[in-house]
Design an enzyme around this catalytic site. Structure first.
Site, mmCIF file in Angstrom:
data_model
loop_
_atom_site.group_PDB
_atom_site.id
_atom_site.type_symbol
_atom_site.label_atom_id
_atom_site.label_comp_id
_atom_site.label_asym_id
_atom_site.label_seq_id
_atom_site.Cartn_x
_atom_site.Cartn_y
_atom_site.Cartn_z
ATOM 1 N N PRO A 80 0.772 -1.286 -0.146
ATOM 2 C CA PRO A 80 0.158 -0.100 0.041
ATOM 3 C C PRO A 80 0.721 1.273 -0.011
ATOM 4 O O PRO A 80 1.963 1.145 0.687
ATOM 5 C CB PRO A 80 -0.790 -0.100 1.250
ATOM 6 C CG PRO A 80 -0.296 -1.527 1.983
ATOM 7 C CD PRO A 80 0.716 -1.927 1.198
ATOM 8 N N GLY A 84 4.739 3.180 4.994
ATOM 9 C CA GLY A 84 5.829 3.125 5.708
ATOM 10 C C GLY A 84 6.506 1.788 5.162
ATOM 11 O O GLY A 84 7.350 1.367 5.809
ATOM 12 N N LEU A 85 6.190 1.218 4.120
ATOM 13 C CA LEU A 85 6.645 -0.095 3.656
ATOM 14 C C LEU A 85 7.597 -0.008 2.435
ATOM 15 O O LEU A 85 8.069 -0.576 1.753
ATOM 16 C CB LEU A 85 5.495 -1.197 3.389
ATOM 17 C CG LEU A 85 4.859 -1.411 4.581
ATOM 18 C CD1 LEU A 85 4.040 -2.576 4.035
ATOM 19 C CD2 LEU A 85 5.636 -2.036 5.382
ATOM 20 N N GLY A 86 7.876 1.414 2.069
ATOM 21 C CA GLY A 86 8.977 1.861 1.172
ATOM 22 C C GLY A 86 8.375 1.748 -0.288
ATOM 23 O O GLY A 86 9.052 1.584 -1.162
ATOM 24 N N SER A 87 6.939 2.139 -0.629
ATOM 25 C CA SER A 87 6.456 1.937 -1.922
ATOM 26 C C SER A 87 7.233 3.097 -2.784
ATOM 27 O O SER A 87 7.296 2.751 -3.958
ATOM 28 C CB SER A 87 5.136 1.971 -1.829
ATOM 29 O OG SER A 87 4.609 3.176 -1.235
ATOM 30 N N SER A 88 7.397 4.267 -2.102
ATOM 31 C CA SER A 88 7.823 5.395 -2.889
ATOM 32 C C SER A 88 9.533 4.969 -3.566
ATOM 33 O O SER A 88 9.785 5.343 -4.268
ATOM 34 C CB SER A 88 7.655 6.735 -2.445
ATOM 35 O OG SER A 88 8.217 6.748 -0.889
ATOM 36 N N ALA A 90 10.897 2.014 -3.602
ATOM 37 C CA ALA A 90 10.808 0.847 -4.327
ATOM 38 C C ALA A 90 10.390 1.248 -5.891
ATOM 39 O O ALA A 90 11.005 0.765 -7.066
ATOM 40 C CB ALA A 90 9.628 -0.166 -4.037
ATOM 41 N N ASP A 130 15.954 4.301 2.577
ATOM 42 C CA ASP A 130 14.984 3.576 1.943
ATOM 43 C C ASP A 130 15.497 3.211 0.563
ATOM 44 O O ASP A 130 15.187 2.044 0.394
ATOM 45 C CB ASP A 130 13.707 4.508 1.810
ATOM 46 C CG ASP A 130 12.802 4.661 3.071
ATOM 47 O OD1 ASP A 130 13.717 4.441 4.273
ATOM 48 O OD2 ASP A 130 11.688 5.139 2.879
HETATM 49 O O1 PMV Z 1 9.223 7.336 3.884
HETATM 50 P P1 PMV Z 1 9.242 6.475 5.141
HETATM 51 O O2 PMV Z 1 7.937 6.141 5.731
HETATM 52 O O3 PMV Z 1 9.572 5.014 4.611
HETATM 53 O O4 PMV Z 1 10.049 6.739 6.061
HETATM 54 C C1 PMV Z 1 11.568 7.224 5.787
HETATM 55 C C2 PMV Z 1 12.257 7.119 7.081
HETATM 56 C C3 PMV Z 1 12.647 8.629 7.612
HETATM 57 O O5 PMV Z 1 13.799 8.123 8.422
HETATM 58 C C4 PMV Z 1 11.435 9.176 8.403
HETATM 59 C C5 PMV Z 1 12.843 9.695 6.567
HETATM 60 C C6 PMV Z 1 14.378 9.513 5.963
HETATM 61 O O6 PMV Z 1 14.416 9.455 4.736
HETATM 62 O O7 PMV Z 1 15.304 8.637 6.390
#
Ligand code: PMV
Length: 309
Positions: A80, A84-88, A90, A130
């Protein structure tokens, strides 16, 4: 046509603090995003015109790694978005990998470093965690100093991150998606605001860094009891930074009785929490009853792949 695929990721420890150069640990997960790119008569994403507004990560990746020849990009994700699972990350990594393969310039290092530029451009402020995790796969440990298993080094302004391979054993983790969409950029800005204005804020960030180093030691020893305990402590500090949310807190509370530890993962403010557990069924059930969506994932998945057809 070039096809690529990139895994999602989970941050096990150290999110937010890593933006300030503190250590962090992340792992690639068994959910993947697939991308196909072929020459076309216009720039498109899943049949819609490519737009900065609706496809900010893809647009930025195309600007950084491609020219003016029109292409059709097709994306299918098992994650989804904004969870917070890194879809952007990925999607960024999968698109960059396919484009650099089409240019004959594919390398993990190149994809990871361009991926970080894309995330920084779109989010305003970011760390390379990420994009490096989705590129390399398995596990990543980010530190302030280089060590023998370093993969690459990324710098921006006065900040420098040394990205290392980290052996993350295959473990089941239950992700609890809150269903609340929270954008990373404003949450990262909120923490910066706190840290810039109070010594206390900076101390919390440094403490997250120390906990993460302890976590790495426990991970290497395979001590899940201690690792879980440190993850729960990490969550308490993230809550002090103001990036937890009532939905996350609720899902963590119901998971903890069946888990070694639980915390938010990624930017917070909604998104997802994770529970380290041997009782995935019980935790999933508890999360579902509390209104979240449980997803059981395996850690240590392989990184980005590219394939020319
Ligand atoms: O974009 P997310 O939800 O995977 O979070 C990234 C992790 C943070 O430490 C909050 C931001 C970053 O770029 O490291």
């Amino acid at each position: 046509m070039v096809a690529s695929s990139a895994p999602g990721k989970l941050i096990l420890m150290g999110e937010h603090a890593v933006v300030f150069g503190q250590p962090a640990i992340a792992t690639a997960i068994s959910l993947r995003l697939k991308c196909k790119i072929s020459p076309s008569s216009g720039f498109s994403v899943n049949g819609e015109p490519l737009s900065d507004r609706y496809h900010p990560y893809i647009s930025s990746a195309v600007r950084k790694a491609w020219g003016s020849e029109p292409i059709a990009i097709d994306i299918a994700s098992e994650m989804p978005s904004s969870s917070g699972l890194g879809s952007s990350a990925a999607v960024t990594v999968a698109v960059l990998a396919a484009l650099s393969q089409m240019r004959g310039q594919f390398s993990e290092k190149n994809v990871a470093s361009k991926g970080f530029e894309v995330e920084s451009e779109v989010q305003g402020r970011a760390s390379p965690i990420d994009t490096s995790t989705c590129t390399h796969g398995r596990g990543i440990f980010i530190d302030r100093t280089p060590a023998p298993d370093m993969l690459w080094e990324i710098e921006r302004d006065t900040r420098r991150w040394f990205i290392h391979h980290c052996d993350v054993p295959e473990m089941d983790i239950v992700v609890g998606y809150t269903g609340v969409v929270a954008r990373t950029g404003p949450l990262v800005a909120k923490v910066k605001h706190f840290a810039d204005r109070s010594r206390f804020g900076m101390e919390i960030i440094e403490e997250i860094g120390s906990l993460t180093l302890e976590g790495l030691d426990k991970l290497k020893k395979g001590d899940r009891v201690a690792l879980g305990g440190l993850m729960t402590k990490n969550q308490k500090l993230l809550a002090v930074l103001g990036v937890s949310s009532p939905e996350i807190d609720r899902l963590i509370k119901v998971s903890l009785p069946y888990s070694y530890g639980a915390k938010l993962t990624g930017a917070g403010g909604g998104g997802s929490m994770i529970a380290l557990t041997d009782h995935a069924k019980e935790v999933s059930e508890a999360i579902r009853k509390r209104g979240g969506t449980p997803i059981v994932v395996r850690t240590g998945a392989k990184g980005v792949t590219v394939d020319t057809k």
